[in-house]
Design an enzyme around this catalytic site. Structure first.
Site, short mmCIF file in Angstrom:
data_model
loop_
_atom_site.label_atom_id
_atom_site.label_comp_id
_atom_site.label_asym_id
_atom_site.label_seq_id
_atom_site.Cartn_x
_atom_site.Cartn_y
_atom_site.Cartn_z
CG ASN A 9 -1.71 1.22 1.44
OD1 ASN A 9 -1.82 2.05 0.52
ND2 ASN A 9 -2.30 1.38 2.62
CE LYS A 11 -0.18 3.32 4.76
NZ LYS A 11 -0.08 3.43 6.21
CG HIS A 96 -5.85 2.17 5.22
ND1 HIS A 96 -5.39 3.11 6.10
CD2 HIS A 96 -4.86 1.25 5.09
CE1 HIS A 96 -4.16 2.78 6.49
NE2 HIS A 96 -3.82 1.65 5.88
CD GLU A 98 -2.86 5.69 6.70
OE1 GLU A 98 -2.86 5.73 5.46
OE2 GLU A 98 -1.94 5.16 7.36
CD GLU A 168 -3.62 -2.25 7.35
OE1 GLU A 168 -2.56 -2.55 6.81
OE2 GLU A 168 -4.20 -1.16 7.16
N GLY A 174 2.55 2.42 10.77
CA GLY A 174 3.53 3.50 10.61
C GLY A 174 4.24 3.87 11.90
CB SER A 214 5.22 -1.65 12.01
OG SER A 214 4.85 -0.30 12.22
#
Ligand code: PGA
Length: 251
Positions: A9, A11, A96, A98, A168, A174, A214
């Protein structure tokens, strides 16, 4: 049959030329390699059409990172599932964390996007996961259960079979903080049991459940060794060909 998948991904990273360079490097380094998983790159929208050409004839598959909840029409700035499909992608990441955190995507919105994606023959990679507060309060199972029930359990078994799930934990995305293999396995087996209760064991056994947060070459093997962890959704480490390939080779 359950598939192992490693999906990158990207991003909002890489301009067009940089994205093309990364894909060219992946294609050339993976040429002739025996892969034990399906490999997907999820690029920004503007990369899709050119990346589709670059990966043709290679084992790589293409995904978008989001799609509109509308089919077509006067929705300035939106990109529809059918446009994504026409650019050569076969997957789309939906829900996702985010998107949920910064763009207000609720389970209801994710549900609509799942329907639109499936109607246009895109396979949704649906992300679920708890944040740190929710885990510390012990609510993580309930949060994940609701994300799955409310965005996916309206589907027929046939449609559900086209979905990939990604667990996730938001606290691991991250942050450099990875869930342990045990933590991932605990949630993945919970998800598989939930799916088995709704759709039966055979659908649940065939479901691919990815871990994301991560994940890197140094921890991928430990994560993927768990019986219910069928691969990874990789952010930061998918931006460098050698790191991404290191994760692919963990299978
Ligand atoms: P990360 O992101 O690997 O950079 O933690 C994973 C994701 O958000 O898909």
């Amino acid at each position: 049959m359950r598939k192992n998948i490693v999906a990158g991904n990207w991003k909002m990273n890489k301009n067009l030329a940089e994205g093309e360079d990364l894909v060219n490097e992946l294609v050339s380094k993976l040429k002739g390699e025996k892969l034990n998983c399906e490999v997907i790159v999820a690029t920004p929208f503007i990369h899709l059409a050119s990346v589709a050409k670059l990966i043709s004839g290679s084992p790589l598959k293409l995904s978008a990172q989001n799609c509109s909840d509308k089919e077509s029409g006067a929705y300035t700035g939106e990109v529809s599932a059918s446009m994504i499909k026409s650019a050569g992608a076969s997957f789309v990441i939906l829900g996702h964390s985010e998107r949920r955190a910064y763009y207000g995507e609720t389970n209801e919105v994710v549900k609509t996007k799942v329907d639109v994606a499936l109607a246009d023959s895109l396979k949704p990679i649906v992300c679920v996961g708890e944040n740190l507060d929710q885990r510390e309060e012990g609510n993580h199972f309930e949060i994940i259960r609701r994300q799955i029930v409310e965005s996916l359990f309206h589907l027929s078994a046939n449609d559900f079979e086209r979905v990939v799930l990604a667990y996730e934990p938001v606290w691991a995305i991250g942050t450099g903080k990875t869930a342990t293999g045990e933590q991932a396995q605990e949630i993945h087996s919970f998800i598989r049991r939930l799916v088995a209760e709704k759709y039966g064991t055979s659908v649940a056994e065939d479901l691919t459940i990815l871990y994301g947060g991560s994940c890197k070459p140094s921890n991928a093997k430990e994560l993927f060794a768990n019986p219910d962890v069928d691969g990874g959704l990789i952010g930061g480490a998918s931006l460098k060909a050698d790191d991404f390939i290191g994760i692919i080779k963990a299978f």
